[in-house]
Design an enzyme around this catalytic site. Structure first.
Site, PDB file in Angstrom:
ATOM      1  N   CYS A   1       5.289 -10.481   2.825  1.00 63.82           N
ATOM      2  CA  CYS A   1       5.177 -10.588   1.390  1.00 63.82           C
ATOM      3  C   CYS A   1       4.339 -11.451   0.854  1.00 63.82           C
ATOM      4  O   CYS A   1       3.541 -10.961  -0.112  1.00 63.82           O
ATOM      5  CB  CYS A   1       6.721 -11.006   0.971  1.00 63.82           C
ATOM      6  SG  CYS A   1       7.811  -9.732   1.462  1.00 63.82           S
TER       7      CYS A   1
ATOM      8  N   THR B   1      -0.537  -3.578   0.703  1.00 69.27           N
ATOM      9  CA  THR B   1      -1.970  -3.739   0.048  1.00 69.27           C
ATOM     10  C   THR B   1      -2.613  -2.510   0.134  1.00 69.27           C
ATOM     11  O   THR B   1      -2.883  -1.859   1.578  1.00 69.27           O
ATOM     12  CB  THR B   1      -2.589  -5.050   0.469  1.00 69.27           C
ATOM     13  OG1 THR B   1      -1.881  -6.118   0.459  1.00 69.27           O
ATOM     14  CG2 THR B   1      -3.981  -5.428  -0.346  1.00 69.27           C
TER      15      THR B   1
ATOM     16  N   LYS C   1       9.393 -11.401  -9.480  1.00 69.32           N
ATOM     17  CA  LYS C   1       9.502 -11.355  -8.299  1.00 69.32           C
ATOM     18  C   LYS C   1       7.902 -11.786  -7.703  1.00 69.32           C
ATOM     19  O   LYS C   1       7.764 -12.657  -6.837  1.00 69.32           O
ATOM     20  CB  LYS C   1       9.515  -9.965  -7.763  1.00 69.32           C
ATOM     21  CG  LYS C   1       9.212  -9.598  -6.409  1.00 69.32           C
ATOM     22  CD  LYS C   1      10.483 -10.291  -5.522  1.00 69.32           C
ATOM     23  CE  LYS C   1      10.136 -10.458  -3.991  1.00 69.32           C
ATOM     24  NZ  LYS C   1      10.836 -11.395  -3.185  1.00 69.32           N
TER      25      LYS C   1
ATOM     26  N   ALA D   1       5.825 -13.823  -9.159  1.00 73.40           N
ATOM     27  CA  ALA D   1       5.661 -15.207  -9.436  1.00 73.40           C
ATOM     28  C   ALA D   1       6.496 -16.077  -8.705  1.00 73.40           C
ATOM     29  O   ALA D   1       5.908 -17.235  -8.271  1.00 73.40           O
ATOM     30  CB  ALA D   1       6.071 -15.586 -10.983  1.00 73.40           C
TER      31      ALA D   1
ATOM     32  N   ASN E   1       8.035   0.591   1.343  1.00 74.54           N
ATOM     33  CA  ASN E   1       7.070  -0.280   1.496  1.00 74.54           C
ATOM     34  C   ASN E   1       6.027  -0.112   0.382  1.00 74.54           C
ATOM     35  O   ASN E   1       5.586   0.861   0.125  1.00 74.54           O
ATOM     36  CB  ASN E   1       6.397  -0.218   3.197  1.00 74.54           C
ATOM     37  CG  ASN E   1       6.410   1.271   3.650  1.00 74.54           C
ATOM     38  OD1 ASN E   1       7.324   1.985   3.220  1.00 74.54           O
ATOM     39  ND2 ASN E   1       5.467   1.545   4.440  1.00 74.54           N
TER      40      ASN E   1
HETATM   41  N1  LIG Z   1      10.613  -7.901   4.211  1.00 77.06           N
HETATM   42  C1  LIG Z   1      11.221  -8.627   3.161  1.00 77.06           C
HETATM   43  O1  LIG Z   1      11.557  -9.609   3.452  1.00 77.06           O
HETATM   44  C2  LIG Z   1      11.115  -8.229   1.664  1.00 77.06           C
HETATM   45  C3  LIG Z   1      11.757  -9.126   0.849  1.00 77.06           C
HETATM   46  C4  LIG Z   1      11.771  -8.931  -0.682  1.00 77.06           C
HETATM   47  C5  LIG Z   1      11.149  -7.725  -1.109  1.00 77.06           C
HETATM   48  N2  LIG Z   1      10.571  -6.800  -0.167  1.00 77.06           N
HETATM   49  C6  LIG Z   1       9.880  -5.510  -0.407  1.00 77.06           C
HETATM   50  O2  LIG Z   1      10.708  -4.610  -0.255  1.00 77.06           O
HETATM   51  C7  LIG Z   1      10.160  -3.298  -0.020  1.00 77.06           C
HETATM   52  C8  LIG Z   1      10.355  -2.853   1.306  1.00 77.06           C
HETATM   53  O3  LIG Z   1      10.088  -3.884   2.210  1.00 77.06           O
HETATM   54  P1  LIG Z   1      10.684  -3.817   3.788  1.00 77.06           P
HETATM   55  O4  LIG Z   1      10.170  -5.140   4.310  1.00 77.06           O
HETATM   56  O5  LIG Z   1      11.880  -3.358   3.775  1.00 77.06           O
HETATM   57  O6  LIG Z   1       9.656  -2.499   4.268  1.00 77.06           O
HETATM   58  P2  LIG Z   1       9.771  -1.629   5.620  1.00 77.06           P
HETATM   59  O7  LIG Z   1       8.456  -1.258   5.854  1.00 77.06           O
HETATM   60  O8  LIG Z   1      10.511  -2.571   6.849  1.00 77.06           O
HETATM   61  O9  LIG Z   1      10.947  -0.355   5.386  1.00 77.06           O
HETATM   62  C9  LIG Z   1      10.307   0.515   4.266  1.00 77.06           C
HETATM   63  C10 LIG Z   1      10.782   1.920   4.784  1.00 77.06           C
HETATM   64  O10 LIG Z   1      10.710   2.923   3.687  1.00 77.06           O
HETATM   65  C11 LIG Z   1      10.531   4.196   4.710  1.00 77.06           C
HETATM   66  N3  LIG Z   1       9.838   5.195   3.709  1.00 77.06           N
HETATM   67  C12 LIG Z   1       8.658   5.034   2.878  1.00 77.06           C
HETATM   68  N4  LIG Z   1       8.647   6.213   1.991  1.00 77.06           N
HETATM   69  C13 LIG Z   1       9.589   6.845   2.446  1.00 77.06           C
HETATM   70  C14 LIG Z   1      10.018   7.928   1.248  1.00 77.06           C
HETATM   71  N5  LIG Z   1       9.168   8.707   0.847  1.00 77.06           N
HETATM   72  N6  LIG Z   1      11.157   8.308   1.694  1.00 77.06           N
HETATM   73  C15 LIG Z   1      12.061   7.807   2.810  1.00 77.06           C
HETATM   74  N7  LIG Z   1      11.715   6.761   3.267  1.00 77.06           N
HETATM   75  C16 LIG Z   1      10.581   6.153   3.160  1.00 77.06           C
HETATM   76  C17 LIG Z   1       9.655   3.664   5.759  1.00 77.06           C
HETATM   77  O11 LIG Z   1       9.866   4.742   6.491  1.00 77.06           O
HETATM   78  C18 LIG Z   1      10.102   2.450   6.111  1.00 77.06           C
HETATM   79  O12 LIG Z   1      11.109   2.452   7.107  1.00 77.06           O
HETATM   80  C19 LIG Z   1       8.594  -4.061  -0.277  1.00 77.06           C
HETATM   81  O13 LIG Z   1       8.163  -3.590  -1.423  1.00 77.06           O
HETATM   82  C20 LIG Z   1       8.534  -5.392   0.023  1.00 77.06           C
HETATM   83  O14 LIG Z   1       7.512  -6.104  -0.471  1.00 77.06           O
HETATM   84  C21 LIG Z   1      10.532  -7.386   1.110  1.00 77.06           C
HETATM   85  O1  LIG Z   2       8.173 -24.986   4.430  1.00 75.02           O
HETATM   86  C1  LIG Z   2       7.715 -23.723   4.867  1.00 75.02           C
HETATM   87  C2  LIG Z   2       8.431 -22.763   4.616  1.00 75.02           C
HETATM   88  C3  LIG Z   2       7.781 -21.560   5.062  1.00 75.02           C
HETATM   89  N1  LIG Z   2       6.676 -21.492   5.850  1.00 75.02           N
HETATM   90  C4  LIG Z   2       6.203 -20.386   6.281  1.00 75.02           C
HETATM   91  O2  LIG Z   2       5.936 -19.338   5.115  1.00 75.02           O
HETATM   92  C5  LIG Z   2       6.441 -18.111   5.599  1.00 75.02           C
HETATM   93  C6  LIG Z   2       7.483 -17.342   4.813  1.00 75.02           C
HETATM   94  O3  LIG Z   2       8.707 -17.668   5.003  1.00 75.02           O
HETATM   95  P1  LIG Z   2      10.006 -17.357   4.211  1.00 75.02           P
HETATM   96  O4  LIG Z   2       9.598 -17.368   2.806  1.00 75.02           O
HETATM   97  O5  LIG Z   2      11.042 -18.254   4.770  1.00 75.02           O
HETATM   98  O6  LIG Z   2      10.242 -15.799   4.883  1.00 75.02           O
HETATM   99  P2  LIG Z   2      10.139 -14.358   4.228  1.00 75.02           P
HETATM  100  O7  LIG Z   2      10.882 -13.585   4.862  1.00 75.02           O
HETATM  101  O8  LIG Z   2       8.518 -14.167   3.879  1.00 75.02           O
HETATM  102  O9  LIG Z   2      10.341 -14.530   2.391  1.00 75.02           O
HETATM  103  C7  LIG Z   2       9.513 -14.787   1.468  1.00 75.02           C
HETATM  104  O10 LIG Z   2       9.318 -13.279   1.252  1.00 75.02           O
HETATM  105  C8  LIG Z   2      10.388 -12.503   0.739  1.00 75.02           C
HETATM  106  C9  LIG Z   2       9.660 -11.281   0.439  1.00 75.02           C
HETATM  107  O11 LIG Z   2       9.334 -10.998  -0.894  1.00 75.02           O
HETATM  108  C10 LIG Z   2      11.112 -13.139  -0.530  1.00 75.02           C
HETATM  109  O12 LIG Z   2      12.244 -12.208  -0.720  1.00 75.02           O
HETATM  110  C11 LIG Z   2      11.808 -14.589   0.052  1.00 75.02           C
HETATM  111  O13 LIG Z   2      12.567 -15.102  -1.350  1.00 75.02           O
HETATM  112  C12 LIG Z   2      10.542 -15.384   0.321  1.00 75.02           C
HETATM  113  O14 LIG Z   2      11.099 -16.795   0.811  1.00 75.02           O
HETATM  114  C13 LIG Z   2       6.799 -18.097   7.032  1.00 75.02           C
HETATM  115  O15 LIG Z   2       5.485 -18.171   7.847  1.00 75.02           O
HETATM  116  C14 LIG Z   2       7.211 -19.496   7.288  1.00 75.02           C
HETATM  117  O16 LIG Z   2       6.964 -20.200   8.668  1.00 75.02           O
HETATM  118  C15 LIG Z   2       6.134 -22.734   6.079  1.00 75.02           C
HETATM  119  O17 LIG Z   2       4.926 -22.926   6.598  1.00 75.02           O
HETATM  120  N2  LIG Z   2       6.472 -23.952   5.422  1.00 75.02           N
END
Ligand SMILES: NC(=O)c1ccc[n+]([C@@H]2O[C@H](COP(=O)([O-])OP(=O)(O)OC[C@H]3O[C@@H](n4cnc5c(N)ncnc54)[C@H](O)[C@@H]3O)[C@@H](O)[C@H]2O)c1
Ligand SMILES: O=c1ccn([C@@H]2O[C@H](COP(=O)(O)OP(=O)(O)O[C@H]3O[C@H](CO)[C@@H](O)[C@H](O)[C@H]3O)[C@@H](O)[C@H]2O)c(=O)[nH]1
Length: 461
Positions: A272, A90, A216, A218, A87
């Site tokens: 995110c 912020t 990413k 952007a 993770n």
């Molecule tokens: N959630 C999403 O949909 C999404 C999509 C794209 C990118 N991201 C990015 O991917 C990253 C991970 O997001 P996430 O939602 O999977 O987070 P998350 O909090 O669900 O998972 C992160 C995991 O990392 C583990 N961790 C932390 N430090 C560690 C260490 N030193 N050794 C081993 N494990 C450790 C934590 O215990 C936790 O389980 C973030 O940078 C996020 O911005 C998230």
């Molecule tokens: O037309 C729309 C589309 C989405 N949402 C809201 O926007 C938020 C984010 O939705 P979505 O983007 O579908 O979900 P995330 O899982 O947050 O995915 C975003 O964030 C991820 C983490 O970085 C990226 O990997 C994905 O590409 C990006 O879509 C949610 O609260 C949605 O309900 C709206 O209000 N209106």
């Protein structure tokens, strides 16, 4: 056989590695995490995250070539390719607090990789990180390397929650950034080889490291900006009698704009968008670009405005007070098909209503009572297992997540057990306002023409 280890068994690491294991049966994939509870969950029948289709993928390869473990050092040490998917929240304190990405977890993962590695490794940034993070990681690894050589790649994840498995099976693109040296390009080729097992070559984009890292941030900023744009227009629709769904449909027909991601809502949530835009704002400020920073900050400004506008609309419509009135909240997750509540607009809306002394009763099909209580810091709320129970004796229903089931609820049944006048505030535009008005409800739907009742009780944003 290539050995992959992923540090971080979260929303990204777990599903991504499960799909890699499924598509590459000859590759050993181990997902490691310091959280014992998370790893126990991944090794059980009840996975720690809810994601449609994920159970099936995990069941098909767990124990075959997909493993989950807390033995972080062992599996990192043995791997050829180490994904880092920890993770990156912020920062809450110190320099850049409230904006900059907190790279504490990332840095400690990098130091641990340096400590335990005895063979050359490709280290893949999967987490979303500030542009230029790879350079910092290279420095940590180089200074602690003891002769081990590392190549850093940026391979950001674009999956969205609720559709993660679908997004992983058929991604719009896979992005791989690497150093423009022969060693860097060789590492890019190895990772490309993994994805090429199921992703068409023309969807695998390779760039330099900084382009991949910045793309990413952007991409998320552009996506969030679309929602803030349509939400800004929704306020104008309410003021003028235009219908935001009609406007969105009309502008979305322009192939340069496109129809997706134009649904007006109570606001965007999720772990995110806000975090990544704040990070972008901070980076712009650090590079002396205050105007650019301010431009992106406004995307969050409109999102905050939209959430408070919604709360104000609820309170003002109900004679300017909700004190002592029961309000049913349908949906607490930040979007449908997930149990994730990180930065969900429901938290702000509930806080706003509770601040005005409403009696809040919450129903969400996937969010646990414990999670709701954590998110609302134990404030007094009721959490029900049934939408009708939440609505019993309520003055209003607020729809805050677009769960499909909420479209087909029996709203007449709800109306019959509610106080009158009975209100529906639809923060996701999923119900038909006219049908609800026929039942007797006073209806507010984001960006839709207002009932006379609402016009007579204007909300101050
Ligand atoms: N959630 C999403 O949909 C999404 C999509 C794209 C990118 N991201 C990015 O991917 C990253 C991970 O997001 P996430 O939602 O999977 O987070 P998350 O909090 O669900 O998972 C992160 C995991 O990392 C583990 N961790 C932390 N430090 C560690 C260490 N030193 N050794 C081993 N494990 C450790 C934590 O215990 C936790 O389980 C973030 O940078 C996020 O911005 C998230
Ligand atoms: O037309 C729309 C589309 C989405 N949402 C809201 O926007 C938020 C984010 O939705 P979505 O983007 O579908 O979900 P995330 O899982 O947050 O995915 C975003 O964030 C991820 C983490 O970085 C990226 O990997 C994905 O590409 C990006 O879509 C949610 O609260 C949605 O309900 C709206 O209000 N209106």
């Amino acid at each position: 056989m290539v050995k992959i280890c992923c540090i971080g068994a979260g929303y990204v690491g777990g599903p991504t590695m499960a799909v890699i294991a499924l598509k590459c049966p000859d590759v050993e994939v181990v997902v490691v995490d310091i959280s014992e509870a998370r790893i126990a969950g991944w090794n059980s029948d009840r996975l720690p995250i809810y994601e449609p289709g994920l159970d099936d993928v995990v069941k098909r390869c767990r124990g075959r070539n997909l493993f989950f473990s807390t033995d972080v050092e062992r599996y990192v040490g043995e791997a050829d390719v180490v994904f880092v998917s920890v993770n990156t929240p912020t920062k809450t304190r110190g320099l850049g607090a409230g904006k900059a990405a907190d790279l504490t977890y990332w840095e400690s993962a990098a130091r641990m990789i340096a400590d335990v590695s005895r063979s050359d490794k490709i280290v893949v940034e999967k987490s979303t990180v500030p542009v230029k993070t790879a350079e910092a990681i290279e420095k940590i690894l180089a200074h602690n390397g003891r002769g081990v050589r590392y190549q850093i790649l940026s391979n950001p994840k674009f999956l969205a929650e609720g559709t993660a498995v679908r997004d992983l099976f058929a991604p719009d693109r896979v992005l791989i950034g690497g150093r423009e040296t022969p060693e860097g390009q060789a590492a890019v080729k190895v990772l490309k080889g993994v994805y090429a097992r199921w992703v068409p070559e023309d969807r695998i984009i390779t760039t330099n490291l900084w382009s991949a890292e910045l793309s990413k941030l952007a991409a998320n900023a552009f996506l969030a900006q679309r929602i803030s744009s349509v939400n800004a227009i929704s306020a104008l629709c309410e003021a003028t009698g235009a219908d935001v769904a009609e406007v969105a449909c009309s502008i979305g027909k322009d192939s340069r704009i496109g129809p997706r991601f134009l649904s007006a809502s109570v606001g965007f949530g999720g772990s995110c968008f806000q975090k990544d835009i704040l990070n972008l704002v901070y980076i712009c400020e650090c590079y002396g670009l205050p105007e650019v920073a301010e431009y992106w900050r406004q995307v969050i400004g409109i999102n905050d405005y939209q959430k408070s506008r919604f709360v104000n609309r609820v309170v003002s419509s109900m004679f300017n007070t909700v004190a002592g009135k029961k309000v049913a909240v349908l949906g607490f997750a930040f979007k449908k098909d997930t149990g994730d509540t990180r930065e969900t607009p429901a938290i702000d809306v509930c806080r706003g209503l509770l601040g005005d002394k409403a009696v809040v009763s919450i129903y969400d099909p996937q969010v646990t009572e414990e999670q709701v209580r954590r998110d609302l810091a134990m404030r007094k709320v009721a959490v029900t297992t049934d939408a009708y129970e939440a609505a019993r004796d309520a003055h209003a229903v607020c729809i805050l997540t677009e769960w499909e089931d909420f479209r087909s609820l029996d709203y007449r049944r709800m109306y019959d057990v509610m106080q009158k006048p009975a209100f529906v505030f639809d923060g996701r535009n999923i119900v038909d306002p006219e049908k609800l008005r026929d039942i007797g409800f006073i209806v507010y739907a984001i960006g839709k023409p207002l009932d006379q009742w609402l016009k007579d009780m204007p909300a101050v944003a």
